[in-house]
Structure formats: structure tokens, C-alpha cells
Design an enzyme around this catalytic site. Sequence first.
Site, short mmCIF file in Angstrom:
data_model
loop_
_atom_site.label_atom_id
_atom_site.label_comp_id
_atom_site.label_asym_id
_atom_site.label_seq_id
_atom_site.Cartn_x
_atom_site.Cartn_y
_atom_site.Cartn_z
N SER A 537 0.85 -1.19 0.00
CA SER A 537 0.00 0.00 0.00
C SER A 537 0.89 1.25 0.00
CB SER A 537 -0.96 -0.05 1.19
OG SER A 537 -2.01 0.85 1.03
N ASP A 622 -9.79 -3.83 -5.28
CA ASP A 622 -9.20 -2.98 -4.23
C ASP A 622 -9.84 -1.59 -4.25
OD1 ASP A 622 -7.55 -1.53 -2.51
OD2 ASP A 622 -5.77 -2.64 -3.12
N HIS A 657 -8.19 -4.98 -1.21
CA HIS A 657 -6.93 -4.45 -0.67
C HIS A 657 -6.24 -5.45 0.25
CE1 HIS A 657 -4.28 -1.03 -0.07
NE2 HIS A 657 -4.34 -1.17 1.24
#
Length: 685
Positions: A537, A622, A657
Amino acid sequence: MSEKILPPVAKKIPVTLEKHGDKRIDNYFWLNERENPEVIDYLNKENEYYQKSTQHLQKFQQELFEEMKARIKEEDESVPYFYNGYWYLTRFEKGKNYPIYARKKATLDAPEEILFDCNQLADGHSYFNLRGISISPDNKFASFGIDVVGRRIYTIKIKNLETGEIFKDEIQHATGNSTWANDNKTLFYTTQDEKTLRSDKIWKHVLNDFSKKDVLVYEEKDDTFNVSVGKEKSRKYLVINSGSTLTTESRILEADNPSGNFRVFQPRIRGLEYSIAHYQDKFYILTNKDEATNFKIMVTSETATKKDNWKDVISHREEVLVEDFEIFKDYLVVGERENGLNKIRIMPWNGEKEYYLPFNSETYTASLGTNPDFETPVLRYIYQSLATPSSVIDFNMATKTKTVMKEQEVLGTFDKENYIEERIWATSENGVKIPISMVYRKNLKKDSNNPLLLYAYGSYGMTMDPYFSSSRLTLLDRGFIWAIAHVRGGEDLGRLWYEDGKLLKKRNTFNDFIACSKFLIKEKYTSPQHLYAEGGSAGGLLMGTIINEAPELYNGVIAQVPFVDVVTTMLDDSIPLTTGEYDEWGNPNDLIYYNYMKSYSPYDNVKAQNYPNLYVSTGLHDSQVQYWEPAKWIAKLRELKTDKNKLFFDVNMDAGHSGASGRFEALKELAKEISFLLDLEGIEK
């Protein structure tokens, strides 16, 4: 392999992106069309290339998966906690991917009542997540949220715990969390904007009342803020919290009066952060008021909540970050951090002498656990280190005795005495000392030949504390050193550590990581031929930047769901998270932030040079870092890089995610990453 496997080539359709008179040409902008069959086709081809290129590793990946799975106690159960007359626990059954939530009335000897068996609920779904279980005060109903896609968009449902019936009440586009008023029929919940997924509205729902629509209680109009709703531990107040990166605001309402109006606790002032906890006739406040950078605890009467009435309980200290606190009937417990290490402070309300729990290691993590019971003298906390499995500990604050309720069981031959933990300090280019926590096998020699995996995150003030992982043993037992670089941008050394790694100081995050890498090489823990880096991320942004700026330091890099197209994403306020992120990264509609972001944005700075071996993963659904960021990045890297190193793009077409949802499915993804590293090291078993 006989036939040469060629990577897919994404077609180029130049799009000119202009801002502040500056033109950027994006050849792969078209990849953000999620519904375009050509986009799906390209992603499938990347998956096919990855699968074919790693065919020789598939048996090894399965063996690694089985090895990691074999360390996990499949039949496992959490330590029960007591709340409102019931003991609550979570357990796993052998061979099953998902948890079972259960409770027992009054005593642990009572028969078990299953609230939710997620294995049954997940049947037929490739992704499943249940969150936000909230029990009504009379213990008869449970609200809960379900996501079967992975975009963190939940549907809230309500279950009758006496009959097992799931009511017809169904709430869409929710965050999943909800809170009961004390009347056992009124439920407060949060919904998200359907496009940006910003949590922006609080609603009130009356159980089984379909005669009227749910009532909008509060709407957060400022698109840099998110909202949530909860109930105080004392159960007297409902609280709506509005928050942005730098500013918070709370609203309170007596939980006995759900038809009343919420009132503002303290109106928002940019830069003022506070969170509240109710006790007797007062509110205790964790806040940065009066330039308390590392936060302090204050108190005020429940009838006079504006900041002018707040009084210090624990004053601000330059060297100690106050992270959180927990209120009990007879004690105030404070979570602090000094010199990067957790401390737990016990303060009796009756004026007896306060004290700290003793911790002796240099690389441990101690955090407050689940403590919903207000009356108890027992504090539950969690302790772990890089080599010590996580323990749930109950500490009796009256008798000062501790009981280890459970230590994470690692099956097989694991012995923590076989591993050494160390904390060392690198020096960044501007002279700041950066801590590195590491763990390795006892017999390791510092001769530059050790493979070393360096992990970091470094954003949002998120602290990367040393934590135990049984799956990490798969690397350690094959000679790897595993390390965390506690770079600026996290809050590892206090609030200023975070402030020093954001906005126009973001480059400190990248420079710190590179400095840690050089230090580990200089001290002969490893060498560029054996050094690996990993981040996900915002940590994937870190990975993207370091390989543009110092690719020669790393043999391989793992980037999970990486945030790599910083400028374009931060200019697009229609996608999730953007507007709430301006206080973290800056707003590129302002030229100074535009230029600064553009200087480090990984996608904008890919160039013709050699890059390390790369394994990049993402999820099609995501909602936090859209799949097209890494997709475009990979396409541009394939076009420009001048080496013959590996470049793999692994797209989970069913997940978001957080990747796969089952506990063992996640291990399969980890086995891919580990096999990538071991293959580069020539380790075949």
C-alpha cells in the site's frame, strides 16, 4: 524451459494530463477502465505470464504453504472476554478457513451459543468478510456487516439470537459497524458515498419498523472528513466521531434517549485532535490541545465539554507519546511510547501510587487488549516480540499479579531460544538515527552473504511494532534475516517522527529506508546481491521510490497493492480516499505539492535503467489502491527497464486491498512471495 516465455505488452494510448501548465503523457491511462474487456484480458495475460514463468516453483509453493500451515494450530480458540453477562470467544475448526463467533452465559461452563459460523456464511463466495458484530443491551439481537467482494462495502443485517432468525432489515453501502441505543430497538450506523467510499452519513434504524425510512442523523459535508458512531464503555453516551488527518470533532447523545439530538462536544478547529471516554460525571480526553505534539490526557465535566473547561490529568512530555488509554471503575490505564518502545502505565483513581508494567526486551510490542468490562480490576494486554509468540495476559491491577491466559501455539520444533533479536540504529542523510528491529537464527555470521528482507511502511503515523509471525520462520530457518526499518512517516519515535515524514518532508521516508539498507550492507549483515525489500500500500509507494532512486542496493523487491501513481490519484477526487489524504500527501491542486509529489511518484519517475527483480501483487476490487496503479506501473517498467530481471504482476481477480479472505488462502499468497525470494537465492527446498 524449452520455450521462451514472453511477457505481455500493454498497448500505448497516449493521454495528456495537464496541470499548472505542466504536461504529463500517460501511455497507459486506459488501464483504469475496469469494465473494458481489453483491460481484463491484459490482466489475465499478466497472470498467465506469472504462472508460466513460475511453473517450476508451483510444487515448492505448495510445500511452503503446507509448512506454514503445519505450524498453525487449526483447532484454535481466543481467550474469552466478559461483557454484559456473557463470555465471548472466537474459534477456528480444523480444515476450515473462517472463524466461528460464540458466547456462553454467565460462566465458561455454560453451553456454547454460536452467534455466527462464517464458514457456512461464506459458502459459495470466493471472498467473505464479517465485521462489526454489535449485541443489543438486552443480549437478544446482533447486528453485523458482510462484504462478499472485498471493496469494503458492507451490508448490515440483524439476527435474533433467541430464534436464530435473520430479520428482513437490510442496510446497504455501510461501513459494517453499528451501535445499539439502550432501548434495544434503535440502531445507529454509518454509510459510505457510493463512488468515493468515504464514510459520510450516520443513520438511525428502528428494528422491524418498515413504516418509515431510516432517519439521517448526521451528514459530514466536508469531504476531507470521515464519520463513525459508537457507544462509550460506560454505556451512558452514544458518540459520533468526525475525523480528518489533522482534526477531529465528537458529538454526544445519551444512549437512553435515541430520539434526542446529538450535541457537539467541542467544535472542530483545524489542527485540534481529541478523543473522549466517559467516566462517572466526567469525560477524559486524549488530545494535542495547547501544542501538545505527543498528546496529553485532560478531563472535563460532562455538562461543560468545550475546550476552555478542559484540565490536565497527564501533561504533555516532549519524549513520551501518549497513544491511548482505557478507563476502568478503579483505574486509569495509559498506553505510552518512549524511545520507540511501548509502556503501560497503571493509575489508581483512589490516589494510590501509580506504576508501569515491567518489560525487559528491546524489540517487543505490548498493547492494550480487549477490555469492555468496566467493573473489573483485570487489565488484558497483548505481549509479543520478533521471536516471542503473541501472549494474551491478564494483569490484576489490585494484586499486581499477572496470568498468561494464552501464548500463541507454534506447532512443530519451534524454540524461541534459537533466535536472536536485535535493535540497531542507522543514520539517515540528514543525521537522524533510524531504528532497525531484526531477528535471525543464533548461528548466523555477519559476512555479507546473508539474505535479508527489510520491511517498512512509513505513512499515516502508523507504527510498525516488532511482532511475531510463525510463517516468518520459513525464511529465518533458511538463513534469512528479517528486519523492520522504523522510518519517519510512522509514529515509532513519537508524533514528530510522523510529522517529519509527510507532506513536504515525505522524502525523509525514502531516504531513511535507503540509509537503513546501506547501513545493513556496511555492517556486513548482507550485501546488494542478497538484500530484499518489501512494503504494501503506502509501503508499496516506498518500494516504488527506492527502486527508482537506489535500484543497485536490492536483488529483489516485493510490492503489495502499491500506491505508485501518486499525482494522478491525488488529482482525482472521485476515487476512494483521495480528499481525506490531502493532509498526508498534500493537495496537488497547489503547485508546490504538485511539484513535490511529481518528484517522487514512482510511476512518473520510471526511467531507462536496471531494476531489481520485482514481485507485485494487487486485487481487482481494491478500494484503497485501485488495481490500475500497479497495472500501469508494471506496463511502464516493462517498456523502459534495461535489465533481464524478473518482473511479475500477480492479480487476484476476486479480492480487494487485503487479499484473499480465508486464513489459509492468505498463506497461499504468502507462499508465492516467499518462493520468489528463495528462488532468487537459489534455495530449492
